[in-house]
Design a protein around this motif. Structure first.
Motif, short mmCIF file in Angstrom:
data_model
loop_
_atom_site.label_atom_id
_atom_site.label_comp_id
_atom_site.label_asym_id
_atom_site.label_seq_id
_atom_site.Cartn_x
_atom_site.Cartn_y
_atom_site.Cartn_z
N GLU A 93 0.84 -1.21 0.00
CA GLU A 93 0.00 0.00 0.00
C GLU A 93 0.87 1.24 0.00
N THR A 94 0.53 2.14 -0.91
CA THR A 94 1.28 3.38 -1.01
C THR A 94 0.32 4.56 -1.16
N ALA A 95 0.91 5.74 -1.28
CA ALA A 95 0.12 6.96 -1.45
C ALA A 95 -0.37 7.14 -2.88
N ILE A 96 0.00 6.22 -3.78
CA ILE A 96 -0.44 6.36 -5.17
C ILE A 96 -1.96 6.19 -5.22
N GLU A 97 -2.62 7.16 -5.85
CA GLU A 97 -4.07 7.08 -5.96
C GLU A 97 -4.46 6.50 -7.31
N ARG A 98 -5.68 6.08 -7.39
CA ARG A 98 -6.18 5.49 -8.63
C ARG A 98 -6.00 6.48 -9.78
N GLY A 99 -5.49 5.99 -10.87
CA GLY A 99 -5.29 6.86 -12.03
C GLY A 99 -3.97 7.59 -12.03
N GLU A 100 -3.18 7.39 -10.96
CA GLU A 100 -1.88 8.06 -10.88
C GLU A 100 -0.76 7.12 -11.31
N LEU A 101 0.33 7.74 -11.73
CA LEU A 101 1.48 6.98 -12.20
C LEU A 101 2.73 7.48 -11.47
N LEU A 102 3.51 6.55 -10.96
CA LEU A 102 4.79 6.92 -10.35
C LEU A 102 5.80 7.12 -11.48
N THR A 103 6.36 8.31 -11.58
CA THR A 103 7.27 8.58 -12.70
C THR A 103 8.73 8.66 -12.30
N GLY A 104 8.99 8.85 -11.00
CA GLY A 104 10.39 8.94 -10.61
C GLY A 104 10.55 9.22 -9.13
N VAL A 105 11.81 9.33 -8.73
CA VAL A 105 12.15 9.62 -7.34
C VAL A 105 13.22 10.71 -7.33
N ARG A 106 13.07 11.64 -6.41
CA ARG A 106 14.07 12.69 -6.28
C ARG A 106 14.84 12.49 -4.98
N PHE A 107 16.14 12.37 -5.12
CA PHE A 107 16.99 12.15 -3.94
C PHE A 107 17.81 13.41 -3.68
N PRO A 108 17.68 14.02 -2.50
CA PRO A 108 18.63 15.10 -2.15
C PRO A 108 20.03 14.51 -2.06
N HIS A 109 21.01 15.31 -2.43
CA HIS A 109 22.38 14.77 -2.41
C HIS A 109 22.85 14.53 -0.98
N THR A 110 23.55 13.43 -0.81
CA THR A 110 24.09 13.08 0.50
C THR A 110 25.59 12.84 0.42
N ASP A 111 26.23 13.34 -0.63
CA ASP A 111 27.66 13.12 -0.74
C ASP A 111 28.37 13.80 0.43
N GLY A 112 29.35 13.14 0.93
CA GLY A 112 30.07 13.65 2.10
C GLY A 112 29.58 13.05 3.40
N ALA A 113 28.36 12.54 3.42
CA ALA A 113 27.85 11.90 4.62
C ALA A 113 28.32 10.45 4.68
N GLY A 114 28.35 9.90 5.88
CA GLY A 114 28.54 8.47 6.00
C GLY A 114 27.26 7.77 5.62
N PHE A 115 27.39 6.60 5.03
CA PHE A 115 26.18 5.91 4.58
C PHE A 115 26.44 4.41 4.59
N ALA A 116 25.39 3.64 4.65
CA ALA A 116 25.52 2.19 4.47
C ALA A 116 24.14 1.55 4.44
N TYR A 117 24.05 0.45 3.72
CA TYR A 117 22.87 -0.41 3.77
C TYR A 117 23.34 -1.78 4.19
N ALA A 118 22.85 -2.25 5.32
CA ALA A 118 23.23 -3.56 5.84
C ALA A 118 22.00 -4.45 5.82
N LYS A 119 22.14 -5.61 5.19
CA LYS A 119 20.97 -6.43 4.90
C LYS A 119 21.19 -7.88 5.31
#
Lengths: 193, 308
Positions: free
Chosen positions: B158-184
């Protein structure tokens, strides 16, 4: 239900097929067109036995609608070699890189993409790249050996072609043309099956 | 194993896709992007749409890095994102997370937009979207709509997409310089995250505060965004972890203390459970993987670890 006329280039041959919307690429390849290298395994996108290359990318053909692939170039494991076995196929053969062999065609397709992008992968990188093919047959150690062997031979062949011919090939299979199976029957020479 | 019958239509532009959604307003319509969630679900999970609209819109397969933000089109595959020099430079967490999705074949076909729209509770990218403070871009017949990732995920599928809507993309603010990681911790059967933790940690380098622990790269944490996937029915931020880090030196003690808060914001009865991992075990994994993500993020702040 609507049907769709599609055109595929499979292992260099232009093929036409009429498919239902719901027809999966693997079924078109196998059942309609007779290309039997991609196997139907888990049917849930986990085992990778159905892997083929579509426009150069390894994909699971049980998770792609045939109509989505309209106009694409498809290469099955059997289409990876022009004649006999190619170096990747040969390495799987030499290293006994299989358990029962059912998933081997998919592994060959994935290995081709891996070695295209990373000619000298570590064993960890090989295992990561084959994650979509490694399912449940014990440890796959020989498969990893086979990919390493294939990578080494391909690098060697690259070096040779770059520097001019040197003293023969490492695997003794070059120029022999016919593999041990001696089969060259169209449309599928067959890899391990 | 075949999907049930459906009508297949191809849309070659966003407006054509929207028209088809409107035309089939009374039918059960599914949007097909990479198909690596939808097609298996149509084979084995009883999803039986009347119509499948296949997006074949090259403009949505694009990475566009601007001054302070990077926009990733909905049809961009995981493989493209993972390999994108622009994404690696501007939002490296997103590249690292994309490289951990599924397997090589799935990464070749699966798309960013499909991943977010499907909102699988164990999907990887939603955690990265939350940790980077991304915004989901939607189009509808009236124009455009933007939804912060923090408000986008509403539950399992379930998402915020409503009927008749299309997800066209994602905007990411830049995080260069920050520490980051994805641990899975990968779910052994599905390839989704059993538990995954994404972190973006910024430090105030002027603040000193190395605390004598040798973590000279750090200073104190000026901002931390930490998000978990797999644990409950949607990806969630972990505000207690974030709060525990704020103002602290990014060292082993503060990381341990913050990771210990990983369960604080989640009701125990919300934790997902399956034959591979009980809810209780997922809760324990959450703390472990929060610590791993933060440790790696801290190494990257200090410049000790390679980027994605």
């Amino acid at each position: 239900m609507a049907t769709h006329d599609i055109t595929l280039t499979v292992n260099g041959t232009t093929e036409e097929a009429t498919v239902e919307s719901r027809t999966l690429l693997v079924h078109t390849l196998r059942d309609e067109l007779g290309y039997t290298a991609p196997n139907v395994g888990c049917e849930s996108g986990k085992c990778g036995a159905c892997t083929v290359e579509v426009d150069g990318d390894a994909v699971k053909s049980c998770t792609v609608l045939a109509v989505q692939a309209d106009g694409s170039e498809v290469t099955t494991a059997a289409g990876l070699a022009d004649e006999g076995l190619d170096p990747v196929q040969r390495a799987f053969h030499d290293e006994h890189g299989l358990q029962c062999g059912y998933c081997t065609p998919g592994m060959l397709a994935t290995t081709h993409q891996l070695l295209d992008e990373n000619p000298d992968p570590s064993r960890a990188e090989i295992r990561k790249a084959l994650k979509g093919n490694i399912c449940r047959c014990t440890g796959y150690g020989n498969v990893v050996d086979a990919v390493e062997t294939a990578a080494g031979r391909l690098r060697e062949a690259d070096d040779e072609s770059g520097d001019g011919p040197s003293d023969g090939s490492a695997d003794g299979s070059s120029a022999s043309g016919a593999g041990p199976d001696g089969r060259a029957a169209p449309p599928e020479p067959g890899a391990e099956d | 194993m075949f999907p049930a019958e459906f009508d297949y239509e191809r849309a070659e532009s966003v407006s054509e896709a929207l028209e088809r959604l409107e035309h089939h307003a009374d039918a059960d319509v599914e949007i097909l992007a990479g198909g690596h969630s939808l097609v298996p679900a149509m084979k084995t999970e009883g999803r039986e749409p009347d119509v499948v609209v296949d997006l074949d819109v090259p403009a949505l397969d694009a990475v566009n890095a601007l001054d302070d933000r990077t926009v990733v089109g909905a049809l961009t595959t995981y493989a493209t994102v993972a390999d994108s020099a622009a994404v690696r430079a501007t939002v490296p967490l997103v590249a690292e997370t994309a490289s951990e999705v599924g397997d090589l074949q799935i990464r070749n076909r699966g798309t960013v937009g499909g991943n977010l729209a499907e909102a699988h509770p164990g999907a990887d990218l939603p955690a990265a979207a939350l940790a980077t403070d991304a915004t989901v871009l939607l189009r509808n017949p009236d124009g455009k709509r933007e939804v912060p990732a923090t408000e986008f995920f509403r539950g399992d599928g379930e998402t915020a997409i409503e009927r008749g809507e299309l997800l066209t993309g994602v905007r990411f603010p830049h995080t260069d310089g920050a520490g980051f990681a994805y641990a899975k911790k990968t779910h052994p059967a599905t390839g989704y995250a059993m538990v995954g933790v994404a972190a973006v940690v910024e430090t105030d380098g002027d603040g000193g505060g190395d605390g004598g622990d040798g973590n000279a790269g750090g200073g104190t944490v000026s901002s931390a965004r930490v998000a978990a996937t797999g644990a409950v029915d949607r990806a969630v931020r972990l505000p207690s972890v974030e709060g525990a880090l704020a103002g602290e030196p990014l060292d082993a003690d503060s990381i341990d203390a913050a990771a210990a808060e990983a369960r604080a914001d989640i009701d125990a009865d919300r934790l997902r459970s399956d034959p591979h991992a009980s809810g209780e075990f997922r809760g324990e994994l959450l703390e472990t993987y929060a610590a791993r993500a933060l440790e790696r993020a801290a190494e990257r702040v200090a410049g000790d670890a390679p980027t994605a």
